[in-house]
Write an enzyme that holds these catalytic residues in place. Structure first.
Site, PDB file in Angstrom:
ATOM      1  N   HIS B 278       0.908  -1.271   0.138  1.00 57.29           N
ATOM      2  CA  HIS B 278       0.065   0.043   0.002  1.00 57.29           C
ATOM      3  C   HIS B 278       0.932   1.317   0.027  1.00 57.29           C
ATOM      4  O   HIS B 278       2.022   1.534   0.800  1.00 57.29           O
ATOM      5  CB  HIS B 278      -1.019  -0.058   1.100  1.00 57.29           C
ATOM      6  CG  HIS B 278      -0.505  -0.083   2.434  1.00 57.29           C
ATOM      7  ND1 HIS B 278      -0.121   1.112   3.161  1.00 57.29           N
ATOM      8  CD2 HIS B 278      -0.114  -0.882   3.613  1.00 57.29           C
ATOM      9  CE1 HIS B 278       0.464   0.925   4.355  1.00 57.29           C
ATOM     10  NE2 HIS B 278       0.171  -0.474   4.548  1.00 57.29           N
ATOM     11  N   ASP B 290       6.245   0.465   6.469  1.00 57.35           N
ATOM     12  CA  ASP B 290       4.839   0.397   6.129  1.00 57.35           C
ATOM     13  C   ASP B 290       4.553   1.384   5.488  1.00 57.35           C
ATOM     14  O   ASP B 290       4.201   2.408   5.919  1.00 57.35           O
ATOM     15  CB  ASP B 290       4.494   0.509   7.735  1.00 57.35           C
ATOM     16  CG  ASP B 290       2.860   0.134   7.864  1.00 57.35           C
ATOM     17  OD1 ASP B 290       2.231  -0.201   6.754  1.00 57.35           O
ATOM     18  OD2 ASP B 290       2.032   0.517   8.813  1.00 57.35           O
ATOM     19  N   GLU B 324      -4.857   1.867   2.890  1.00 52.79           N
ATOM     20  CA  GLU B 324      -4.771   0.837   3.682  1.00 52.79           C
ATOM     21  C   GLU B 324      -4.985   1.324   4.932  1.00 52.79           C
ATOM     22  O   GLU B 324      -5.692   0.481   5.938  1.00 52.79           O
ATOM     23  CB  GLU B 324      -3.641  -0.103   3.599  1.00 52.79           C
ATOM     24  CG  GLU B 324      -3.766  -1.502   4.212  1.00 52.79           C
ATOM     25  CD  GLU B 324      -3.193  -1.261   5.615  1.00 52.79           C
ATOM     26  OE1 GLU B 324      -3.505  -2.515   6.233  1.00 52.79           O
ATOM     27  OE2 GLU B 324      -2.532  -0.506   6.161  1.00 52.79           O
ATOM     28  N   ASP B 352       3.277  -6.526   3.163  1.00 58.80           N
ATOM     29  CA  ASP B 352       2.814  -5.453   4.243  1.00 58.80           C
ATOM     30  C   ASP B 352       3.346  -5.741   5.547  1.00 58.80           C
ATOM     31  O   ASP B 352       2.434  -5.367   6.577  1.00 58.80           O
ATOM     32  CB  ASP B 352       1.366  -5.092   4.153  1.00 58.80           C
ATOM     33  CG  ASP B 352       1.039  -3.870   4.887  1.00 58.80           C
ATOM     34  OD1 ASP B 352       2.036  -2.877   5.441  1.00 58.80           O
ATOM     35  OD2 ASP B 352      -0.138  -3.847   5.195  1.00 58.80           O
ATOM     36  N   HIS B 422       4.349   2.782  12.545  1.00 59.77           N
ATOM     37  CA  HIS B 422       3.437   4.018  12.590  1.00 59.77           C
ATOM     38  C   HIS B 422       3.946   5.027  13.490  1.00 59.77           C
ATOM     39  O   HIS B 422       3.402   5.746  14.461  1.00 59.77           O
ATOM     40  CB  HIS B 422       2.097   3.773  13.527  1.00 59.77           C
ATOM     41  CG  HIS B 422       1.391   2.569  12.730  1.00 59.77           C
ATOM     42  ND1 HIS B 422       0.126   2.150  13.026  1.00 59.77           N
ATOM     43  CD2 HIS B 422       1.442   2.125  11.407  1.00 59.77           C
ATOM     44  CE1 HIS B 422      -0.551   1.343  12.143  1.00 59.77           C
ATOM     45  NE2 HIS B 422       0.509   1.337  11.180  1.00 59.77           N
TER      46      HIS B 422
END
Lengths: 455, 455
Positions: B278, B290, B324, B352, B422
Site C-alpha cells: 500500500h 509500512d 490501507e 505489508d 506507525h
C-alpha cells in the site's frame, strides 16, 4: 522450456517429543523474552566499557565485569583463566591522501590500519598505486609492475551469496594474506577494500597475518565507497600517488584472561557443554555484534537455567574467550588446559555471528551427532530455528576439535552482519533486544537438550 | 521427569524440480541482489516524498512517482484507478500534560492522536484518568467509575509471542475499538499504550474505528515508557488529572488512486497474479517499512521479470493500493472493479509486514492450493524462505477473497517491525538493502512459479 520432473518419496523420521520437552523449551524462550538480562548487560559492555582490544584497559574491565555478572548468578564456579595475549595498538588516526588527482585535486580516503600491522613511520610513505582483484593477479603482474608500489586489493564481496559469511570468506584472503603476498613482489604497502556487502563510508578493520621471512609492510582497509572512487580515478590516472601514514604497532604480550562460569551437572558432571563468545573486540566501535552479543548470550544461558530452577544432568559452562580477533590465544589456551586436565567436552556452542534473529545451528561433528541434533529440530523450529546443518562451529571453540568435541555455531540471520563488522558503527544501538534474546534462548534450549539427552 | 516418547514416520512427498526451475529462481535472486532498484526507489519515496497519508499532497506525489517508475519499465500497461479516500488530518502537535503530580510536578506525556479521531477542541479537556487492561474491564468498572474520565488502556503486547504480529493482534483492540467502547460508559477521551513490543519514547499512531450511535471522543497513543510512568503515578495518585489537547479532524473525502502496472501473460493473459503493497502511510515517519517496502518490492517484481527477459504465461500485475491505513478504500475499490470486469485473479501476493529478511509466505486458500505452493518449498528454502503456512494474505488483497483468489502474504522476520510501526522512526535508514531485495526476489520467484505452473 523442457522440464524434467522426478518424484521422490522421502521417508523422514521425526522423534516426537514428550510434552515435557516442548514445555521446557517454551519456558526457556518465555524467560528470555520476558525477563531477559542480555540486552542490559550488552548495554553496559558497549556503553560503559566500549571497544575491548586484547591487552587494552577496556578488555580487562570487561573481564572484571563479566566475572562479577556471573558471580551474581550464584553459579557453582566462576574463575579467570590467565592467558598471555598480543597487544596491538592502532596509534594516531591514520591518513591516506590521494595527491593531486586531476579530477578532484588532493583528497583523503577513509581508511584504518589492519589489525597486527606495522605503521609507516612518522614520515609516512608516498607511492604509486596498482589495483588488483586477487592474490593470483600479483603473480601475473610480477615484481616489475609491483615493486615500490602500494597494492590496492579491490575485489568486492559477492552480493549473490545468500549467507553473507560465504561472501566474506570469498574475499577475506585479500585482507588476511594480501599484505605478505604483495610484499613478496616488492610492494611497500597495501590498501584493501573493506570486507562488507554494502557501499559505505566506514573502513572495516580486521586481522592481517604476516608470513615469516617476508618483509612486513603497512596495510590499511579503505571504505568501499572510497575504494570505488579510487578505482575510478586509477582508470584515468594510473600514475596517481597516495601518501599513507599509520602509526600502529605490536607491543609486548601482556597478561589477560578467559572468564569462566559453570553450573555443575547433577548426573554426569564430567561431561561438559561449553557455551561461549569472545570478550575482546576491535577498538573502533563497541564490539556489540562482534562479539559482545555472544558473551551476554552465553551468560544468559546460565541465568535462564538458574532462573527456571533447572538442574542439568551434565555440566554447562560459559566461557568468555579472550583474543579471538587478533591471535585466538584464549581459545587455544582453553583447549590446552582442557586437554591437560583431561576434561571431556561433549559439545561447544559458540555465538560469534551477531545478535540477530537465530535461524539455526551449524555443526562440525560426526554424522551421528548431527543426526541426533537434527532429531530435535521440531522442538526448535517453532522459534524460527529451523536450519540445522553441517558446517559451523566457531573460532574460539575450534581448538577443542582435536579432543572430539562436537562444535556448534549459532546461525543468526546474516544479512546485516557485515554492515557493522569491525567498524565504528558496531554499537549497542544496532542490536535489537528481541533478536538478541531469541539467540540466547536458542543456545539455552540446545545446551539443555544436549545436557539432558547426551550427545 | 517422566518423558513420553513416540515415534512417527512421516511420508512427505516433495516434487523435485528440473534444473530450469531452480536456475530460474537463482537468476531472480542474483538479479535482485546484484542490480536491484528497490532500495533506491524506496529512498526516493521516503526522502523526497515522505509520509503519505491518504488525501495528502505527498500521497499524490507518490502516485505520480510510482506511475512514472512503472512506465520506465516498459510494461504492457500502466494506469491509475481512481478511488475516493477519507482525508484525516492530525492538526497541531498534540499535548497531554499530567497536572501537578506529587512525584514530578507537571509533566508532558509523549502522545499522538490516533488516526480517524476527532480533536478535543481548542480549550482542550482536563479530567481524571482511570487505567484498564482490557475492554472487558470497562464493563466491570461500569459507568459510575468511568463517566467523565479519561480511560487509559495499558495492556502491553505479550513479549513471549515469537511472531510479533500475534502479540500485536492480542493488544490492538484497545486502539481500534477502545475509544468507542470507553465512550459507551461515559469516558470523555482515551489514552492507549502504544502498540509496540519495546519500551520506547515514540507514540505509535494507528487507526481507531468509531461505532455508530456512540459519542465520538478524542483518542491518543502514548509512548510505552510514558505509559509505564503514568501507570506508576496512578498507583499512588489515583486522583491525578491530565490536560489533553488535540486538533485532528476528518475532512471531506477526496479523489486518489491505486497505481497499477502489468506484464500480460503469453498463454493465459486472463489469469491474473497480483503483487502489491500500500502506497499510503501514516504521517509521522516516512512509511518506509509500512509500506514503502511493499510498494518498491512489487515494482521490483516486474523489473526483475523484464530484466531477465521472462515472458510469463499468466498476467503479473503490480498494484500500489491507496488508503490501507485508514479506510481500505483502495483494496475495496480494486476488488469491486475486478468483479465488475469479471477479471480472474488466481493469486494475490501482498508485502505489508516490513522490508525485513523474508522467511516464508502465509496462505489463505484451499488445502489444494496450499499443498501446491508447499510443493515448491525446496525451490525457495535455499533463500531462507522455508515457512510456507496456512494463514496470511494482506489487508489490501483481502477483498478479493470472495472472488476465490488465493491470498498470500510475504512473511518477513517480524522481530523489529513494531519498533518502527506507525512512528516517526519508520524511516529509510531502518531498512536494510539486502533484506529488502531478498523479499522482492522471494515475491518474484513465487509469482513466476504460479504464473508458469498455475495454481
Amino acid at each position: 522450456m523442457k522440464k524434467v520432473f522426478a518424484c521422490l518419496i522421502l521417508i523422514t523420521s521425526f522423534q516426537v517429543f514428550g510434552q515435557t520437552d516442548s514445555i521446557l523449551v517454551r519456558k526457556i524462550f518465555n524467560e528470555a523474552l520476558s525477563n531477559g538480562k542480555s540486552y542490559e548487560n550488552l548495554e553496559y559492555l558497549c556503553k560503559k566499557i566500549g571497544g575491548r582490544l586484547s591487552g587494552s584497559p577496556q578488555s580487562l574491565a570487561a573481564v572484571e565485569y563479566t566475572k562479577k555478572l556471573m558471580e551474581s548468578l550464584k553459579l557453582d564456579t566462576v574463575y579467570l583463566q590467565p592467558v598471555m595475549v598480543p597487544q596491538w595498538i592502532r596509534g594516531k588516526k591514520e591518513i591516506a591522501r590521494v595527491l593531486k588527482s586531476r579530477k578532484h585535486g588532493a583528497l583523503n580516503l577513509r581508511i584504518c590500519a589492519l589489525g597486527n600491522t606495522i605503521g609507516t613511520g612518522e614520515p609516512g610513505i608516498t607511492a604509486e598505486v596498482i589495483e588488483v582483484k586477487s592474490i593470483a593477479e600479483l603473480a601475473q603482474l610480477g615484481k616489475e609492475k609491483i615493486n615500490g608500489k602500494i597494492v590496492f586489493f579491490n575485489r568486492p564481496l559477492d552480493p549473490t551469496k545468500i549467507n553473507t559469511f560465504q561472501a566474506y570468506s570469498g574475499a577475506v584472503d585479500q585482507r588476511s594474506s594480501g599484505p605478505s603476498e604483495a610484499a613478496k613482489y616488492g610492494a611497500i604497502a597495501v590498501i584493501v577494500r573493506s570486507m562488507t556487502t554494502r557501499l559505505d563510508i566506514y573502513p572495516h578493520t580486521g586481522g592481517a597475518r604476516y608470513l615469516a621471512n617476508v618483509p612486513k609492510i603497512p596495510a590499511v582497509a579503505v571504505a568501499t565507497i572510497d575504494a570505488e572512487m579510487l578505482s575510478g580515478l586509477l582508470k584515468t590516472e594510473p600514475d596517481l600517488k597516495i601518501f599513507l601514514k599509520t602509526s600502529s604497532e605490536m607491543l609486548q604480550d601482556v597478561l589477560s584472561y578467559n572468564v569462566i562460569g559453570e553450573i555443575r551437572g547433577t548426573e554426569k558432571p564430567d561431561e561438559i557443554i561449553v557455551v561461549g563468545g569472545h570478550l575482546d573486540s576491535w577498538d573502533q566501535g563497541e564490539g556489540a555484534h562482534d562479539d559482545g552479543a555472544g558473551c551476554v548470550q552465553s551468560i544468559e544461558v546460565l541465568r535462564i537455567i538458574k532462573s527456571l530452577g533447572i538442574k542439568p544432568k551434565r555440566t554447562i559452562r560459559a566461557v568468555m574467550f579472550m583474543n579471538e580477533e587478533n591471535g585466538l590465544r584464549g581459545g587455544t589456551k582453553y583447549a590446552e588446559i582442557a586437554q591437560n586436565k583431561k576434561e571431556v567436552h561433549i559439545a561447544g556452542i559458540e555465538s560469534d555471528a551477531g545478535g540477530f534473529s537465530p535461524r539455526g545451528f551449524g555443526i562440525d561433528g560426526s554424522d551421528e551427532k548431527i543426526a541426533k541434533i537434527t532429531s530435535w529440530k521440531s522442538l526448535l523450529a517453532p522459534y524460527g530455528v529451523y536450519d540445522i546443518a553441517r558446517g559451523g562451529g566457531g573460532a574460539d571453540i575450534g581448538p577443542l576439535k582435536s579432543q572430539g568435541t562436537t562444535l556448534i555455531g549459532l546461525l543468526p540471520d546474516s544479512q546485516r552482519y557485515f554492515d557493522y563488522h569491525h567498524t565504528s558503527i558496531d554499537t549497542f544501538e544496532q542490536v535489537n533486544k528481541r533478536e538478541l534474546e531469541l539467540g540466547g534462548a536458542a543456545m539455552t534450549a540446545l545446551a539443555i537438550l544436549i545436557s539432558e539427552k547426551g550427545l
